[in-house]
Design a protein around this motif. Sequence first.
Motif: not given
Length: 254
Positions: A186-196, A198-204
Amino acid sequence: MRLPITPSASLRGKRAIVTGAGRGIGLACSAALAAAGAAVTLVARSIGEIEQAAAAIRATGTPAEAAVLDVSDLAAVSAFFAERPAFDVLVNNAGTNRPKPMQEVEEADYDAVLDINLKASFFVAQAAARRMIAEGLSGSLIHMSSQMGHVGGPNRALYCASKWAIEGMSKSFALDLAPYAIRSNTIAPTFIETPLTRPYFEDAVFKAAVLAKIKLGRIGQVEDLMGPVVFLAGAGSALMTGTSLIVDGGWTAD
């Protein structure tokens, strides 16, 4: 003195398939495998994005095809792999998420997340492995897990359940398939910025909470996963199976 020879990073002559390949992590994995020389089949439920991506890959001189497949349709999955020669590499990437507190989760949420993240991943891998075995082909199964397959997280009960299950599933696959020289990791990433995401990161507030946990101090980018997927697909990881590459900027080290 004869020096050891570094295993080749080339995937030339290999066939790879990536599910959920139309955007984000899946698209990056497809591009990475193609850049390493693999002929890539990009899979998604609709043709638009994957056909554009496949065309872009073909423009670099590497073979690529777009194939429509709903990985939750198990009959279609079985037929899809039965009709094609075995793939050397599977990137089991299709997934979904419905973040909410556990006390608010409905049965429909559970089914939506577990059916795609776990059930579909299991049977896609099974179909790919069966073809590898039938053709006597050694191969690499790569499942896109998450740091949330190693820790817990608020509002992530369903996602964590599915990704912890993926980690255990992959370990068992590794044991079942080792006699056939088929590896499972497996590959186990942290939060990755993607089109899916990206809207979450608009919440400061949310973004600050995430950055506080990522010790390297930045949100992950899809490029951060391109090296790991090529590594697990190729000869450099030939003795690796049943393990997880955690690409989390230090989140789980704490």
